[in-house]
Write an enzyme that holds these catalytic residues in place. Structure first.
Site, PDB file in Angstrom:
ATOM      1  CE  LYS A  57      -1.654   2.817   2.900  1.00 22.34           C
ATOM      2  NZ  LYS A  57      -1.511   4.044   2.090  1.00 22.34           N
ATOM      3  N   GLY A  70       7.161   5.181   8.225  1.00 21.22           N
ATOM      4  CA  GLY A  70       6.256   6.314   8.368  1.00 21.22           C
ATOM      5  C   GLY A  70       6.447   6.966   9.720  1.00 21.22           C
ATOM      6  N   GLY A 126       3.322   4.067  13.409  1.00 23.70           N
ATOM      7  CA  GLY A 126       4.146   2.877  13.620  1.00 23.70           C
ATOM      8  C   GLY A 126       3.782   2.164  14.910  1.00 23.70           C
ATOM      9  CD  GLU A 163      13.489   4.425   8.868  1.00 22.27           C
ATOM     10  OE1 GLU A 163      13.797   5.081   9.890  1.00 22.27           O
ATOM     11  OE2 GLU A 163      13.192   4.952   7.794  1.00 22.27           O
ATOM     12  CB  CYS A 197      13.255   9.397   8.293  1.00 26.90           C
ATOM     13  SG  CYS A 197      13.725   8.288   6.999  1.00 26.90           S
ATOM     14  CD  GLU A 242      10.417  12.952  11.795  1.00 26.39           C
ATOM     15  OE1 GLU A 242       9.397  12.283  12.044  1.00 26.39           O
ATOM     16  OE2 GLU A 242      11.383  12.498  11.144  1.00 26.39           O
TER      17      GLU A 242
HETATM   18  P1  ADP Z   1       3.642  10.366   7.018  1.00 28.68           P
HETATM   19  O1  ADP Z   1       3.707  11.355   8.126  1.00 28.68           O
HETATM   20  O2  ADP Z   1       4.928  10.084   6.336  1.00 28.68           O
HETATM   21  O3  ADP Z   1       2.482  10.553   6.087  1.00 28.68           O
HETATM   22  P2  ADP Z   1       2.204   8.176   8.168  1.00 28.68           P
HETATM   23  O4  ADP Z   1       2.682   7.334   9.290  1.00 28.68           O
HETATM   24  O5  ADP Z   1       0.973   8.970   8.357  1.00 28.68           O
HETATM   25  O6  ADP Z   1       3.448   9.041   7.790  1.00 28.68           O
HETATM   26  O7  ADP Z   1       1.995   7.287   6.866  1.00 28.68           O
HETATM   27  C1  ADP Z   1       2.890   6.290   6.427  1.00 28.68           C
HETATM   28  C2  ADP Z   1       2.102   5.201   5.729  1.00 28.68           C
HETATM   29  O8  ADP Z   1       1.242   4.575   6.691  1.00 28.68           O
HETATM   30  C3  ADP Z   1       1.173   5.696   4.615  1.00 28.68           C
HETATM   31  O9  ADP Z   1       1.146   4.752   3.574  1.00 28.68           O
HETATM   32  C4  ADP Z   1      -0.164   5.770   5.316  1.00 28.68           C
HETATM   33  O10 ADP Z   1      -1.263   5.674   4.444  1.00 28.68           O
HETATM   34  C5  ADP Z   1      -0.082   4.560   6.219  1.00 28.68           C
HETATM   35  N1  ADP Z   1      -1.014   4.593   7.361  1.00 28.68           N
HETATM   36  C6  ADP Z   1      -1.567   5.666   7.964  1.00 28.68           C
HETATM   37  N2  ADP Z   1      -2.409   5.292   8.948  1.00 28.68           N
HETATM   38  C7  ADP Z   1      -2.377   3.931   8.983  1.00 28.68           C
HETATM   39  C8  ADP Z   1      -3.017   2.943   9.795  1.00 28.68           C
HETATM   40  N3  ADP Z   1      -3.864   3.272  10.757  1.00 28.68           N
HETATM   41  N4  ADP Z   1      -2.739   1.651   9.549  1.00 28.68           N
HETATM   42  C9  ADP Z   1      -1.874   1.297   8.587  1.00 28.68           C
HETATM   43  N5  ADP Z   1      -1.245   2.172   7.779  1.00 28.68           N
HETATM   44  C10 ADP Z   1      -1.480   3.477   7.968  1.00 28.68           C
END
Ligand code: ADP
Length: 496
Positions: free
Chosen positions: A176, A229, A234, A251, A285, A386
């Site tokens: 995804k 992310g 995470g 990560e 990051c 951050e």
């Molecule tokens: P960023 O601040 O880089 O957008 P996120 O942690 O929000 O970081 O997003 C990183 C990835 O995790 C993206 O692909 C996002 O769609 C996905 N993501 C966000 N929320 C969830 C969740 N509840 N469960 C799984 N994946 C998620």
């Protein structure tokens, strides 16, 4: 011109989301430019993707690893041909300047060739058995279906760090991509298909985190999750995956420090600071978000840093002469603005930037001025949290020992840099900086694919990508072959 519509990739077929819902991928340099329309998937699409990946696993795991690796090698060759086209598309969907998106595709090329070599290694161990006429060895086994959830800041490189080692090891994947940058994952996976990847081995489910990411994490058919992310998400991913004991590789964030000693090559340290802080618009990051400068050179260093930050040209990354592209979306601008306000309230001194840029051609995009705060203390939020934008804080220190203490005083531990000509201090820093990556006389950004990538403390949960990725995407099996033609009982028949 009509907007190009993209579908999910499931079992080798391009399918719209079951709900029919879509979302738009917008150019951050010009919000009126729609890059494409992508499926807004949910659990029903994830179910289909996992079923397709499970089916494909039955045959993919039996393809000899060197043959799997040949597909990756061909992928690397095709990416070389497509580098310019994919880099341009990446700048359009993500914003960073063209030289950097070329670098992003190059990282996927490097990863392809590096991991292709692993197809003929994937080494295990042989070891003597304690019994006669018995052979003992360990072999790496694939896990099955793995779920990959990726961020927007390295739209092709990070998917390649996850997909390629997972594939060479014999896993099948459901990926995804981040909702801001799905196109680069499509380009990467299309290249894998063109290189000969069989249907169902990689499946793409596009969409938003809670709708499309969470069902991958929770799906009982997914054996492991690799996530890059935010620390906030995470932590959520790890907790959900723990419910059914699913291994998770995380990560996440950083608050990376560059230390500049009085004996450093000042110009080099400035070059490193500018590249580390404002490269990728500060959205790495590993970005330099704290510069720790020894007091004797602080005024001179800060003066030159500000002067050079003000000269950086902010604009559309596809145009020649632009140094800093937009932030990826309006939400990131809000975050940078919020942290600029927090820093001012905390008593930090704003030397340049601190606000969104909206004049002229920048009005249609999400741009933020390169920002430098001085007079920052280690305790301030601007020095600990951050930002993920073009915002850097300068902290002054007296002694080397103080610098190490301040560098280590945060919750993250990804990247660190020390500028000095003193070899003793360089080695002390390599030992004492609490981080997964330490650079000497080089900026905090610039990791290479054949070294371990990841961090300590709240940056990660102990796994490493890059050279050590196979440790996550395989599990060990111990194999014993008894050729004695009789029952031999370990710990019993050979006991003293
Ligand atoms: P960023 O601040 O880089 O957008 P996120 O942690 O929000 O970081 O997003 C990183 C990835 O995790 C993206 O692909 C996002 O769609 C996905 N993501 C966000 N929320 C969830 C969740 N509840 N469960 C799984 N994946 C998620």
């Amino acid at each position: 011109m009509s907007t190009k519509v993209y579908h999910n990739l499931i079992g080798g077929e391009w399918l719209p989301s079951r709900s029919g819902k879509t979302f738009q991928n917008i150019n951050p340099a010009d919000n009126s430019d729609v890059v494409g329309e992508f499926p807004a998937s949910n659990a029903a699409d994830v179910d289909l993707a996992v079923a397709a990946a499970k089916k494909a696993f039955a045959s993919w795991r039996l393809v000899p690893a060197p043959k799997r690796a040949e597909i990756l090698y061909r992928t690397g060759e095709l990416l070389k041909e497509r580098k310019e086209e994919y880099a341009r598309q990446m700048t359009r969907e993500m914003g960073k300047v063209l030289s950097e998106t070329r670098g992003d595709v190059q990282e996927a090329i490097d990863e392809a060739f590096y991991v292709a070599g692993e197809g003929r290694r994937l080494f295990g161990k042989t070891t003597p058995s304690e019994l006669q006429n018995k052979f003992a060895m360990s072999v790496r086994m694939p896990l099955g279906v793995v779920g990959l959830i990726t961020p927007w800041n390295f739209p092709m490189a990070i998917p390649s760090w996850k997909l390629f080692p997972a594939l060479v090891a014999g896993n099948t994947c459901v990926i995804k991509p981040a909702e801001d940058t799905p196109l680069s994952t499509y380009n990467l996976v299309q290249t894998l298909i063109d290189a000969g990847l069989p249907p169902g081995v990689v499946n793409i489910v596009a969409g938003f985190g809670p709708d499309a990411g969470a069902p991958i994490v929770e799906h009982p058919g997914v054996r492991a999750i690799s996530f890059t992310g935010s620390s906030e998400i995470g932590s959520l991913v790890a907790q959900r995956a723990a419910a059914n004991f699913k291994p998770v590789s995380l990560e996440m964030g950083g608050k990376n420090a560059q230390i500049v000693m009085e004996d450093a090559n000042l110009d080099l340290a400035l070059d490193g600071a500018l590249w580390g802080a404002f490269g990728t618009t500060g959205q790495r990051c590993t970005a330099t978000s704290r510069i720790l400068v020894q007091k004797g050179i602080a005024d001179k260093f800060i003066g030159q840093l500000v002067e050079r930050a003000q000269k950086l040209k902010v604009g559309n990354g596809l145009e020649a002469g632009i140094d800093v592209g937009p932030q990826v979306n309006a939400q990131q601008i809000e975050t940078s603005t919020k942290y600029a306000e927090i820093a001012l309230k905390e008593g930090a001194k704003l030397l340049t930037g601190g606000e969104a840029l909206t004049a002229g051609a920048l009005a249609n995009g999400t741009f933020f001025a390169p920002t430098v705060f001085a007079g920052v203390s280690a305790k301030m939020r601007i020095a600990r949290e951050e930002v993920f934008g073009p915002v850097v804080s300068v902290i002054e220190f007296d002694t080397f020992e103080q610098a190490i203490e301040v560098a280590n005083s945060i919750d993250y531990g990804l990247s660190t840099a020390l500028y000095t000509r003193d070899v003793n201090r360089a080695f002390t820093a390599m030992r004492d900086l609490e981080a997964g990556i330490t650079y000497i006389n080089a900026p905090t950004i610039g990791a290479e694919v054949h070294l371990p990538f990841g961090g300590v403390k709240q940056t990660g949960n102990g796994h490493r990508e890059g050279s050590e990725a196979l440790d996550f995407y395989t599990t060990w099996k111990a194999v014993y072959v008894d050729y004695s033609d009789k029952l031999q009982r370990a710990q019993i028949d050979n006991a003293e």
